[in-house]
Structures are given as C-alpha cells and as structure tokens.
Design an enzyme around this catalytic site. Structure first.
Site, short mmCIF file in Angstrom:
data_model
loop_
_atom_site.label_atom_id
_atom_site.label_comp_id
_atom_site.label_asym_id
_atom_site.label_seq_id
_atom_site.Cartn_x
_atom_site.Cartn_y
_atom_site.Cartn_z
N TYR A 32 0.83 -1.21 0.00
CA TYR A 32 0.00 0.00 0.00
C TYR A 32 0.87 1.26 0.00
O TYR A 32 2.07 1.20 0.25
CB TYR A 32 -0.96 0.00 1.19
CG TYR A 32 -0.34 0.39 2.52
CD1 TYR A 32 0.48 -0.49 3.22
CD2 TYR A 32 -0.55 1.65 3.07
CE1 TYR A 32 1.05 -0.13 4.43
CE2 TYR A 32 0.01 2.02 4.29
CZ TYR A 32 0.81 1.12 4.96
OH TYR A 32 1.39 1.49 6.15
N ARG A 51 8.25 3.70 -4.78
CA ARG A 51 8.35 2.80 -3.63
C ARG A 51 7.33 1.67 -3.76
O ARG A 51 7.61 0.52 -3.43
CB ARG A 51 8.13 3.58 -2.32
CG ARG A 51 8.27 2.69 -1.09
CD ARG A 51 8.23 3.46 0.21
NE ARG A 51 6.94 4.13 0.41
CZ ARG A 51 6.68 4.94 1.42
NH1 ARG A 51 7.63 5.22 2.32
NH2 ARG A 51 5.51 5.51 1.55
N ARG A 99 -8.42 -21.32 -3.73
CA ARG A 99 -8.14 -22.03 -2.49
C ARG A 99 -7.14 -21.23 -1.67
O ARG A 99 -6.45 -20.35 -2.19
CB ARG A 99 -7.57 -23.42 -2.78
CG ARG A 99 -6.28 -23.35 -3.56
CD ARG A 99 -5.65 -24.70 -3.79
NE ARG A 99 -4.36 -24.49 -4.46
CZ ARG A 99 -3.35 -25.32 -4.41
NH1 ARG A 99 -3.46 -26.45 -3.74
NH2 ARG A 99 -2.23 -25.05 -5.04
N HIS A 102 -0.42 -21.26 0.65
CA HIS A 102 0.54 -20.19 0.92
C HIS A 102 1.34 -19.71 -0.30
O HIS A 102 1.57 -18.51 -0.45
CB HIS A 102 1.51 -20.61 2.03
CG HIS A 102 0.87 -20.65 3.39
ND1 HIS A 102 -0.16 -21.50 3.70
CD2 HIS A 102 1.12 -19.92 4.50
CE1 HIS A 102 -0.53 -21.30 4.95
NE2 HIS A 102 0.23 -20.35 5.46
N LYS A 149 6.57 -1.92 2.23
CA LYS A 149 5.34 -1.28 2.73
C LYS A 149 4.17 -2.23 2.51
O LYS A 149 3.29 -2.04 1.67
CB LYS A 149 5.11 0.08 2.06
CG LYS A 149 4.18 0.97 2.89
CD LYS A 149 4.24 2.39 2.42
CE LYS A 149 3.19 3.28 3.08
NZ LYS A 149 3.32 3.46 4.50
N GLU A 182 12.32 2.74 14.06
CA GLU A 182 11.39 3.80 13.61
C GLU A 182 10.26 3.84 14.64
O GLU A 182 10.44 3.40 15.76
CB GLU A 182 10.90 3.51 12.19
CG GLU A 182 10.27 2.16 12.01
CD GLU A 182 9.75 1.92 10.59
OE1 GLU A 182 9.57 2.87 9.83
OE2 GLU A 182 9.50 0.75 10.26
N LEU A 206 11.04 1.40 7.30
CA LEU A 206 10.43 1.81 6.04
C LEU A 206 11.21 3.02 5.50
O LEU A 206 11.46 3.96 6.26
CB LEU A 206 8.96 2.21 6.27
CG LEU A 206 8.24 2.55 4.96
CD1 LEU A 206 7.87 1.26 4.23
CD2 LEU A 206 7.02 3.38 5.21
#
Ligand code: PDD
Length: 285
Positions: A32, A51, A99, A102, A149, A182, A206
């Site tokens: 995001y 980014r 389904r 992973h 991010k 951070e 980040l």
C-alpha cells in the site's frame, strides 16, 4: 458519499467489495501507499509510486498500471470527492485464488483499490499551532522486512495499540541492541547540538518519503549538518528535539518520551527552521 476506485471502476464505498478469497484478506499479501494531497496538489507522487513499484517487485506482483495510470485514478478521485486536504490510499493485493494455499498462485488478477480520506491542512511552521506529540518506547517486535510497505501491519498495529492504551500518540521502537528503528507508523529524527540525526535505513525501517524529502530539503537549502547512522534509545532521552515524520503528519515535534520531557518540553527552534523549509519546498517533489 466517498467515491473509491476498485479494479477499474469508480463507485460509492459501500458498493465496493472484494472476494473473501483475496490474498490481501487471507494473508495480508499486498502493498500500500499513502500520498498527501493539499488543495489538489500531491506531495512526492513519483517517489511514492516508485516505492510501491519496488514493493510489488519484491512480492512478485505484476500490474500493468503505470505512474500515469495511477495519476489518472488519483485525479478522478480528487475530482469526485474533494480537492481539499486528502490522504490518497493506494492498495494492491495479489488477488483472489480459488483455495487458500501459501505459495504464490499463477494466473490470478491483482486487486487494485484506491480511496481518499480527510487529513489536516498542510502543516504550517508555527509553534503555537503545531500539535505536540507524546511517545512511549518499546522493543520492535515486528518481522525483519519492514522496508517493504506491506499491508501485513499487525506488528505495527499491536505496537500502536499498546501506546494508544497508555494515551500516547506514537510508540518509538528499538532493536535488541537498543538502537532506534522507527515508530509504529512514522520515521524518527533527533536533534542534538544543532545536528539533525536519523537512523540509517535497513530492512527494519520503512524508507519514508517524508524522511527522504526532509533530508534532501535540509541538505539543499540549509547549513544544518544531517547524519544518517545509529541512534541509541538513550540519545532520544538526551536529545534537544525529537521529531516523527510521515506523509500525513509531515514533521511532528515530540515533546515527551516515556513521560520525560525532551529538551525543555517545548517545540524546538530547529523544528521551526526545518518545517519552514519544508513548507517552502514540499511541492518541489
Ligand atoms: N505510515 N514508518 C512506518 C512504519 C510507516 O507506517 C510510515 C507511514 C512511515 C513514514 O513513511 P512516509 O513518510 O512515506 O509516509 C514510516 C503511513 C502514513 C500509514 O501507514 O498510514
């Protein structure tokens, strides 16, 4: 009514829906961005998009949307909502599979979502008007890829909630060597003896766009010395000033950490100087 963008359509937020099999929902498998817009002017658009692209490459999520395409979506959202002061939230997930498995599935279509939310007006360089922040500190318990991010924000959410329950505005995080990484949703700066210092970027932080702008603006337009390096937890308590940076806060002065005053417990002069420069140059990026 808030008009949002979802997979090629603009629609009222209450009509926007995704599959419960979306890997963003099941695994937090997505990236995001949050871009500030003041009076319809974006801050750091290219840097935010770059980014996001880097994050999507890292997760091997391939989308055909270009920076120009994102800008068209954003401009339409601004037009349909409000061109006042908005945070623009962009979100891409790997998409919905049939389904829950992973490994990355082949041939699914990424989910692309964007919406806007109100943010305060662009901060002014005014000690009387600036919000003052109080922070707690806690050992960083997040994963080791915080440079991505990712929408998997549970670590950040749990840290932030812990501070929120103590009536703190943010939580400053440090690693097992007591070095600052951070904050739960911001980067960190300190000022000591007129030197502006921030933790050096690595996979535990980040690469904040506001952090990057601040460093560039200060280096280009002032004589202040800036250092990227190790910042120890102790240096926070003895700093003359502490700041949080993020796209929705810009440079937020911290006046208290763990109940102790930073400096004289008032907003500092270097914050004022740097926020003044930021106001002059935020739209250069
Ligand atoms: N947060 N570090 C973390 C963990 C963050 O979540 C953020 C931003 C930052 C600052 O990055 P930038 O200057 O690019 O906004 C640093 C956003 C605003 C959020 O999650 O809402």
């Amino acid at each position: 009514m808030n008009i949002v963008y979802l997979n090629g359509k603009f629609l009222p937020i209450d009509q926007a829906s995704i599959s419960p099999m979306d890997r963003g929902f099941l695994f937090g498998d997505g990236i995001y961005e949050v871009i500030p817009s003041y009076g319809g002017r974006l801050v750091g658009f290219d840097l935010h998009i770059n980014r996001m692209k880097a994050g999507l490459t890292e997760l091997e999520i391939d989308i055909s949307l270009t920076a120009k395409g994102w800008l068209e979506i954003i401009n339409k959202l601004l037009e349909q909502n409000d061109t006042d002061n908005l945070g623009i939230y962009l979100h891409v997930t790997r998409g919905a599979d049939t389904r829950r498995y992973h490994a990355y599935p082949e041939g699914i279509t990424p989910t692309i979502f964007a919406y806007t939310f109100k943010i305060p007006p662009a901060p002014t360089a005014n000690k009387m008007l600036a919000p003052k922040f109080s922070c707690a500190t806690e050992e960083d318990k997040r994963w080791k890829r915080c440079n991505i991010k990712s929408t998997s924000l549970l670590g950040n959410v749990m840290h932030f909630q812990w501070g929120h329950e103590k009536n703190e505005d943010e939580v400053i995080l440090y690693n097992s060597d007591k070095e600052i990484t951070e904050a739960a949703a911001c980067n960190i700066f300190i000022v000591k003896d007129n030197v502006i210092k921030t933790p050096l970027l690595d996979s535990q932080k980040l690469p904040g766009i506001t952090r990057m702008l601040l460093l560039d603006i200060v280096r280009q337009h002032s004589d202040y010395q800036v250092e990227e390096g190790t910042v120890k937890l102790d240096e926070i308590y003895s700093a003359d000033e502490v700041w949080l940076t993020s796209s929705t806060k810009e440079i937020a002065p911290v006046i208290k950490v763990d109940g102790k005053n930073i400096g004289d417990g008032k907003i500092g002069d270097i914050w004022l100087a740097v926020q003044t420069l930021f106001c002059e140059h935020r739209f250069d990026y």
